[in-house]
Structures are given as structure tokens and as C-alpha cells.
Design an enzyme around this catalytic site. Structure first.
Site, PDB file in Angstrom:
ATOM      1  N   LYS A  12       0.918  -1.269  -0.069  1.00  0.00           N
ATOM      2  CA  LYS A  12       0.010  -0.061   0.053  1.00  0.00           C
ATOM      3  C   LYS A  12       0.840   1.349   0.106  1.00  0.00           C
ATOM      4  O   LYS A  12       0.606   2.083  -0.605  1.00  0.00           O
ATOM      5  CB  LYS A  12      -1.012  -0.048   1.338  1.00  0.00           C
ATOM      6  CG  LYS A  12      -2.244  -0.867   0.992  1.00  0.00           C
ATOM      7  CD  LYS A  12      -2.866  -1.275   2.101  1.00  0.00           C
ATOM      8  CE  LYS A  12      -3.823  -2.475   1.904  1.00  0.00           C
ATOM      9  NZ  LYS A  12      -4.257  -3.075   2.946  1.00  0.00           N
ATOM     10  N   GLN A  19      -5.673  -2.266   9.176  1.00  0.00           N
ATOM     11  CA  GLN A  19      -5.569  -3.639   8.690  1.00  0.00           C
ATOM     12  C   GLN A  19      -6.154  -4.797   9.460  1.00  0.00           C
ATOM     13  O   GLN A  19      -6.023  -4.773  10.283  1.00  0.00           O
ATOM     14  CB  GLN A  19      -3.926  -3.898   8.340  1.00  0.00           C
ATOM     15  CG  GLN A  19      -3.533  -5.254   7.653  1.00  0.00           C
ATOM     16  CD  GLN A  19      -4.051  -5.012   5.920  1.00  0.00           C
ATOM     17  OE1 GLN A  19      -4.019  -4.007   5.701  1.00  0.00           O
ATOM     18  NE2 GLN A  19      -4.441  -6.357   5.652  1.00  0.00           N
ATOM     19  N   ASP A  69     -11.916   2.109   3.120  1.00  0.00           N
ATOM     20  CA  ASP A  69     -11.959   0.499   2.824  1.00  0.00           C
ATOM     21  C   ASP A  69     -13.719   0.185   2.829  1.00  0.00           C
ATOM     22  O   ASP A  69     -13.903  -0.880   2.498  1.00  0.00           O
ATOM     23  CB  ASP A  69     -11.737  -0.374   4.353  1.00  0.00           C
ATOM     24  CG  ASP A  69     -10.553  -0.885   4.144  1.00  0.00           C
ATOM     25  OD1 ASP A  69     -10.053  -1.252   3.006  1.00  0.00           O
ATOM     26  OD2 ASP A  69      -9.678  -1.055   5.097  1.00  0.00           O
TER      27      ASP A  69
END
Ligand code: GUN
Length: 282
Positions: free
Chosen positions: A50, A94, A117
Site C-alpha cells: 500500500k 489492517q 475501506d
């Protein structure tokens, strides 16, 4: 008939280039903060990639690698701090979080306008009613692939294997919004094989190597493999037995080089969307 391989790597590169160009025209660089708690090696790899994606797109990025023993309170404080920061447009925590941390409470703490997300219940709700601000990254990436290859789910029978919050459920919603007729299969589905074999578009997101065999693939189907498994030899592979499924499918995604790069590209696209939102750019 040999299937057309859907090239996720090439499409992701194209998408990221578009994002980079749009980002360069903004008054301020888009900023992404990634929080990793604990030392799961797979998560570590994702977080590193990322950061690389952010560099490629010309984004500002911050990475927080917190020890596995981090408390819920200090994690929430970090999220709150990032919620208030002007140079941060997107916050990604995460998953999975180490045992003992309350994932739901953490996701709820993220400002929905920074929820790149698309995991916050507000954004999940917007997605459910068909008015999403952000696209859920993996299912959104799959929809981009279908579009690129002129595959229209309208009127098609779509079968999704797996019902996770990250992939299966939002995937079903996006296919439904695109006018597909959708079935979601899971561990309690008795006739999973038959349902899969009836699919015009089959999406597998279970995480079990060798799950999708040729007898579960309809002649001329589109087969999308979302899984990232390791086989006995430690090699990255999906749920689908690729070679045999490719004999019957019209289109198929490889692992690696299929859905994975698209997920990452969609995160960049969502971060750009958030940055535009925060800077009042349409
Ligand atoms: N873990 C596995 N996939 C994802 C993802 O798309 N986002 C986050 N935050 N964690 C994940």
C-alpha cells in the site's frame, strides 16, 4: 474453448495512472494513513504494498506499525487523532486485528468520510441502498474488471461463494445493483456445487485451495477468483483449479495477477475520492 485471462495487473496499472493524474491536479496531495497492529506476515506484505501504491500515485502516506499488545484505548486514540488531521484523507486499519481488540468498535470510530475501506456501517448502509460514497475495494475492483471486458451482469445468474463482510456480502450487493440475479453460498449451503455450475458469473471468495473444480464451472462462464491462498509448496494460489476451469470458462482471473492488484488500485481510487471530498473538488 480456452478462456480469456482477465489481466488485473494491467488494468490496475491503468487505473492507478488515472488516479495519479487526477491527484496531481488537486490543491493538496491525497493522504492515506495505514494502521497495522501486530506482526502477521501477510498483513505486513499488504501494508508495504500500500505504501508503494501511494508513492506511485503521488499520495502522502503514513504508516503506523503498533505492537500486538496495543490496547483498544490507544488504538482508538490514534484513530481519533487521524480523524482530526487535515493532511489525512483516508484511514485504513489492517484486518484482522489481534485477539483482544474489538474490530467493530475500531471501524465505527473511523470518520465515515475517511473510511476508504468502506467498512464503516454508514458506508455499508449507503452501499446497501445503492448510493455508495466509496466502493468496497475488492468487490469494486471485480466490477471494474467486468466493465473493462464488457461483461454486463444484467440478467445474468451470479453466484458468490463466501459471505464475508469484506468480500462476499458487498460483492453480492454490487452485482445486484448491476441487475444480476445473485445467490450467495456458504458453508451451510447444501447444493453449492450445483449452484456454482449454474452461474454465468462465478465469484469465489472462500479461501480454500482447489474448491472450484471444472464440474462447478458452466461452459462459457466468467470465473473470478478472489482468494489468496498458499498451497503445500507455499505458492500463492486461489480457490479455483485454474487450468481445468479455464478449459470451460469464457473469462477467468489468475492468482496472482487478477483481483489482488485491483483491490489495491481501488484503495487508491477511494483515497482520491476522499481527498476530493475534503477539498471540495467534484
Ligand atoms: N484484510 C484483508 N483484506 C483487507 C482489506 O481490504 N482492508 C483491510 N483494512 N484489511 C484487510
Amino acid at each position: 474453448m480456452a478462456a480469456t485471462r482477465i489481466d488485473g495487473k494491467a488494468l490496475a496499472a491503468k487505473l492507478k495512472e488515472q488516479v495519479r493524474e487526477e491527484a496531481a491536479a488537486l490543491p493538496r496531495k491525497p493522504g492515506l494513513a495505514v494502521i497495522l497492529v501486530g506482526d502477521d506476515p501477510a498483513s505486513r506484505v499488504y501494508v508495504t504494498s500500500k505504501r508503494k501504491d501511494c508513492e506511485e500515485c503521488g499520495f502522502y502516506s503514513e504508516e503506523y506499525a503498533l505492537p500486538a499488545g496495543t490496547t483498544q484505548k490507544s488504538l482508538l486514540e490514534l484513530v481519533e487523532e487521524l480523524n482530526g488531521r487535515e493532511n489525512i484523507d483516508g484511514i485504513l486499519v489492517q484486518l484482522p486485528l489481534p485477539k483482544g481488540l474489538d474490530e467493530r468498535e475500531v471501524l465505527l470510530a473511523i470518520d465515515p468520510a475517511k473510511d476508504v475501506d468502506c467498512f464503516h456501517p454508514y458506508n455499508v448502509g449507503q452501499l446497501t441502498i445503492g448510493a455508495p460514497v466509496f466502493q468496497p475495494c475488492t468487490p469494486g475492483g471485480v466490477m471494474e474488471m467486468l466493465q473493462e471486458y464488457h461483461i454486463d451482469p444484467a440478467g445474468k445468474r451470479c453466484v458468490v461463494l463466501g459471505r464475508s463482510n469484506i468480500v462476499g456480502k458487498p460483492m453480492a450487493l454490487l452485482l445486484l445493483h448491476a441487475n444480476g440475479t445473485v445467490a450467495v453460498c456458504h458453508s451451510k449451503t447444501p447444493d453449492l456445487k450445483e449452484l456454482a455450475a449454474s452461474a454465468d458469473i462465478l465469484v469465489s471468495a472462500v479461501g480454500r485451495t482447489g474448491l472450484v473444480t471444472a464440474d462447478m464451472v458452466k461452459e462459457g462462464a466468467v470465473v473470478i477468483d478472489v482468494a489468496m491462498n498458499r498451497n503445500e509448496a507455499g505458492k500463492l494460489c486461489g480457490d479455483v483449479c485454474f487450468e481445468e476451469a479455464a478449459e470451460k470458462a469464457a473469462y477467468i482471473t489468475p492468482v496472482p495477477g487478477g483481483v489482488g492488484p485491483m483491490t489495491r488500485a481501488m484503495l487508491m481510487k477511494n483515497t482520491l475520492t476522499a481527498a476530493k471530498l475534503h477539498q471540495g473538488v467534484k
